[in-house]
Design a protein around this motif. Structure first.
Motif, mmCIF file in Angstrom:
data_model
loop_
_atom_site.group_PDB
_atom_site.id
_atom_site.type_symbol
_atom_site.label_atom_id
_atom_site.label_comp_id
_atom_site.label_asym_id
_atom_site.label_seq_id
_atom_site.Cartn_x
_atom_site.Cartn_y
_atom_site.Cartn_z
ATOM 1 N N UNK A 178 23.128 97.524 54.158
ATOM 2 C CA UNK A 178 24.593 97.502 54.116
ATOM 3 C C UNK A 178 25.057 97.572 52.670
ATOM 4 N N UNK A 179 25.999 98.467 52.409
ATOM 5 C CA UNK A 179 26.419 98.769 51.049
ATOM 6 C C UNK A 179 27.842 98.286 50.826
ATOM 7 N N UNK A 180 28.052 97.709 49.666
ATOM 8 C CA UNK A 180 29.390 97.309 49.213
ATOM 9 C C UNK A 180 29.500 97.671 47.742
ATOM 10 N N UNK A 181 30.671 98.151 47.340
ATOM 11 C CA UNK A 181 30.815 98.691 45.994
ATOM 12 C C UNK A 181 32.118 98.202 45.382
ATOM 13 N N UNK A 182 32.044 97.832 44.122
ATOM 14 C CA UNK A 182 33.223 97.393 43.370
ATOM 15 C C UNK A 182 33.350 98.255 42.123
ATOM 16 N N UNK A 183 34.520 98.880 41.945
ATOM 17 C CA UNK A 183 34.765 99.768 40.806
ATOM 18 C C UNK A 183 35.425 98.961 39.698
ATOM 19 N N UNK A 184 34.732 98.848 38.593
ATOM 20 C CA UNK A 184 35.284 98.125 37.446
ATOM 21 C C UNK A 184 36.152 99.024 36.574
ATOM 22 N N UNK A 185 35.645 100.204 36.237
ATOM 23 C CA UNK A 185 36.372 101.135 35.384
ATOM 24 C C UNK A 185 36.104 102.547 35.862
ATOM 25 N N UNK A 186 37.145 103.363 35.891
ATOM 26 C CA UNK A 186 37.036 104.764 36.271
ATOM 27 C C UNK A 186 37.588 105.623 35.147
ATOM 28 N N UNK A 187 36.793 106.593 34.692
ATOM 29 C CA UNK A 187 37.222 107.487 33.629
ATOM 30 C C UNK A 187 36.471 107.207 32.339
ATOM 31 N N UNK A 188 36.611 108.141 31.373
ATOM 32 C CA UNK A 188 37.484 109.330 31.435
ATOM 33 C C UNK A 188 36.841 110.471 32.206
ATOM 34 N N UNK A 198 30.484 100.485 37.893
ATOM 35 C CA UNK A 198 30.525 99.874 39.219
ATOM 36 C C UNK A 198 29.606 98.669 39.276
ATOM 37 N N UNK A 199 29.877 97.824 40.264
ATOM 38 C CA UNK A 199 28.970 96.758 40.673
ATOM 39 C C UNK A 199 28.500 97.098 42.080
ATOM 40 N N UNK A 200 27.222 97.429 42.205
ATOM 41 C CA UNK A 200 26.661 97.969 43.436
ATOM 42 C C UNK A 200 25.919 96.863 44.172
ATOM 43 N N UNK A 218 18.032 87.037 54.964
ATOM 44 C CA UNK A 218 19.016 87.981 54.451
ATOM 45 C C UNK A 218 18.912 88.032 52.926
ATOM 46 N N UNK A 219 18.891 89.261 52.378
ATOM 47 C CA UNK A 219 18.732 89.462 50.945
ATOM 48 C C UNK A 219 19.946 90.243 50.428
ATOM 49 N N UNK A 220 20.533 89.745 49.355
ATOM 50 C CA UNK A 220 21.643 90.423 48.681
ATOM 51 C C UNK A 220 21.191 90.794 47.279
ATOM 52 N N UNK A 221 21.268 92.082 46.983
ATOM 53 C CA UNK A 221 20.873 92.587 45.666
ATOM 54 C C UNK A 221 22.084 93.231 45.010
ATOM 55 N N UNK A 222 22.438 92.745 43.819
ATOM 56 C CA UNK A 222 23.625 93.215 43.099
ATOM 57 C C UNK A 222 23.213 93.668 41.707
ATOM 58 N N UNK A 223 23.740 94.802 41.307
ATOM 59 C CA UNK A 223 23.453 95.343 39.983
ATOM 60 C C UNK A 223 24.703 96.031 39.448
ATOM 61 N N UNK A 224 24.899 95.913 38.147
ATOM 62 C CA UNK A 224 26.022 96.580 37.478
ATOM 63 C C UNK A 224 25.478 97.742 36.658
ATOM 64 N N UNK A 225 26.155 98.906 36.762
ATOM 65 C CA UNK A 225 25.703 100.087 36.050
ATOM 66 C C UNK A 225 26.889 100.992 35.722
ATOM 67 N N UNK A 226 26.679 101.831 34.708
ATOM 68 C CA UNK A 226 27.661 102.839 34.307
ATOM 69 C C UNK A 226 27.045 104.206 34.546
ATOM 70 N N UNK A 227 27.772 105.057 35.283
ATOM 71 C CA UNK A 227 27.241 106.342 35.726
ATOM 72 C C UNK A 227 28.124 107.467 35.204
#
Length: 493
Positions: free
Chosen positions: A98-108, A120-122, A182-191
């Motif tokens: 199950x996927x959940x996504x949080x957008x921290x910054x978008x752009x440029x 994002x925080x994935x 139940x396992x929750x894995x969270x990672x922050x990355x810039x793509x």
């Protein structure tokens, strides 16, 4: 003497046990003070929550560590026979992530490179039965150093060009293990992800920038992705760097992609943006329109001022060329014409036509075939008048053609300026404009003063000497209707 020694030994035996019992009592009361570091809980409640298998049997100073030995024992027990190389449920059923996504910054959004940056925080959640445990702890929170000891989905972003994982001050990733597995894995990355921009309607364009991800090695029969009720957090309060764009929303699709290695489930998010028109309008549309209207000033300049009219026309054409080049400077090298390119091209045509209008006007009025006088009449300071007899022809006017030629000392033997030809048209006659094409004779008059005749009725009749007057009306009206049609088409598409 012996009695005194016995009394002293008896007193010492009474005093020493009392002193040895004091520190032992403090050590019994000590854990309540040390337990405040992990949270103030009564000792009795802790003993009830601990299971019989994990209850520490330590005594003395080690009992002050509280639940730490119990947590260590649980973690070691679940990881003792755990193989992180195998996915949960292998050979039995596919793993559901199950996927959940949080957008921290978008752009440029880079138009030239056709890519965009997103921070994002994935979050991924799945069940692993091998990680179940019994105890008072509802979950364990592990830092990034423990990630390598667990099985983690091999999710990768299909349209990413560059991916950066944040590691300051520690790797920005976290694992939470619940007691039910139940396992929750969270990672922050810039793509830096690719975004194919269709610039046909530029600058009235809108785009959908995708963010696509799937498993790298597990096909759909072994791993399935799904959204947590399409839970997507958009933190617009952060400093988004869209600049020329407005964020209009997000959509998602789920599809299956067939590859030589199998069928993979692909999840795609589309971030919809629309371009802000203000910047392009002030940088391109306004200068192009003003330059086009500036080229019309030559229609109000006298025809004798050739340098002024020529320089104004050439300057307008060069300015439009510069604007066209500048609009493509930070633009991808696409093979099609955009809406802005079409507008600048039409403005360039208007400026070029304004310059050509004066060239045609000057050619038809000053470079016509002029009658020449006999060389005998040429003499300094003498005004000669030549009389040219008319030719006997049924198609020409029988009247005389008179022209006055003036010679001066400054001409150095060359023919001086000649007077314009004067010819009257009679009914049924045809005018004879010198130096003009035959088809122009029916519709164009190059004589300064000519009167229409019967043959001109019902036809378009253009007076060359009034060409500037025509241009003062035709150019602005045509440009106005072009703008109306252009903006109606571009804004309604």
């Amino acid at each position: 003497m012996l009695t005194k020694v016995l009394l002293i030994l008896l007193g010492l035996s009474i005093i020493l046990p009392s002193r040895s019992e004091g520190p032992h009592v403090e050590s019994e009361n000590g854990p309540s003070a040390h337990d405040d570091v992990y949270g103030p809980r009564p000792q009795a409640a802790e003993e009830k929550l601990l299971s019989e298998e994990t209850k520490p049997t330590l005594s003395g100073p080690h009992s002050t560590l509280g639940k730490l030995p119990a947590a260590t024992h649980i973690l070691n027990s679940i990881l003792n026979n755990y193989d992180h190389k195998l996915r949960p449920g292998i050979g039995e059923k596919p793993t559901v992530v199950t996927v959940e996504l949080s957008v921290n910054t978008l752009g440029p959004i880079s138009i030239l490179d056709m890519e965009y940056t997103i921070d994002i925080t994935f979050c991924q959640t799945w069940y692993d039965e091998r990680l179940r445990y019994n105890g008072s702890f509802e979950s364990f929170v592990l830092n990034g150093n423990m990630v390598s000891q667990l099985w983690i989905p091999d999710t990768f972003f299909r349209n990413s060009k560059r991916t950066q994982e944040h590691v300051i001050t520690m790797p920005n990733q976290m694992v939470r293990i619940h007691k039910d597995g139940k396992v929750l894995y969270t990672i922050r990355m810039t793509i830096d992800a690719g975004c194919l921009l269709h610039m046909l309607k530029f600058p009235m364009d809108s785009h959908s920038c995708p963010l696509s991800f799937s498993s790298f090695s597990y096909p759909e029969s072994e791993m399935i992705y799904k959204w947590e009720d399409f839970k997507l957090e958009i933190n617009e309060k952060n400093s988004w760097k869209l600049f020329q764009f407005d964020f209009t929303g997000v959509t998602n699709i789920t599809e299956t992609v067939s590859t030589p290695t199998g069928d993979f489930m692909v999840m795609t998010l589309f971030f919809n943006v629309s371009r802000r028109f203000g910047f392009i309008a002030f940088q391109n549309y306004v200068p192009s329109s003003v330059t086009t209207m500036l080229s019309w000033v030559s229609f109000w300049i006298k025809k004798d001022s050739a340098p002024a009219r020529t320089s104004l026309g050439i300057t307008s054409v060069l300015t439009m060329t510069t604007l066209g080049t500048f609009s493509r400077k930070n633009f991808p090298r696409v093979s099609y014409i955009t809406a802005l390119d079409f507008y600048i091209a039409i403005c360039f045509v208007f400026c070029f036509c304004a310059l050509m209008e004066f060239a045609v006007f000057n050619f038809l009025t000053y470079n016509r075939t002029k009658p020449r006088a006999s060389p005998k009449l040429r003499h300094p300071d003498i005004h000669a008048r030549a009389l040219m007899p008319p030719r006997a022809s049924a198609h020409q006017h029988p009247d005389a053609f008179v022209c006055q030629i003036e010679d001066s000392d400054e001409s150095d033997g060359e023919e001086g300026p000649s007077c314009p030809a004067q010819q009257s048209l009679s009914p049924g006659g045809i005018q004879n404009p010198g130096g003009c094409c035959k088809w122009c004779k029916k519709y164009v008059c190059v004589v300064p003063r000519c009167e229409g005749s019967i043959w001109q009725q019902g036809r378009l009749f253009i007076h060359i000497y009034r060409l500037d007057n025509y241009s003062r009306v035709v150019f602005p009206v045509t440009f106005f209707f072009f703008n109306v049609l252009y903006w109606l088409v571009c804004l309604n598409l």
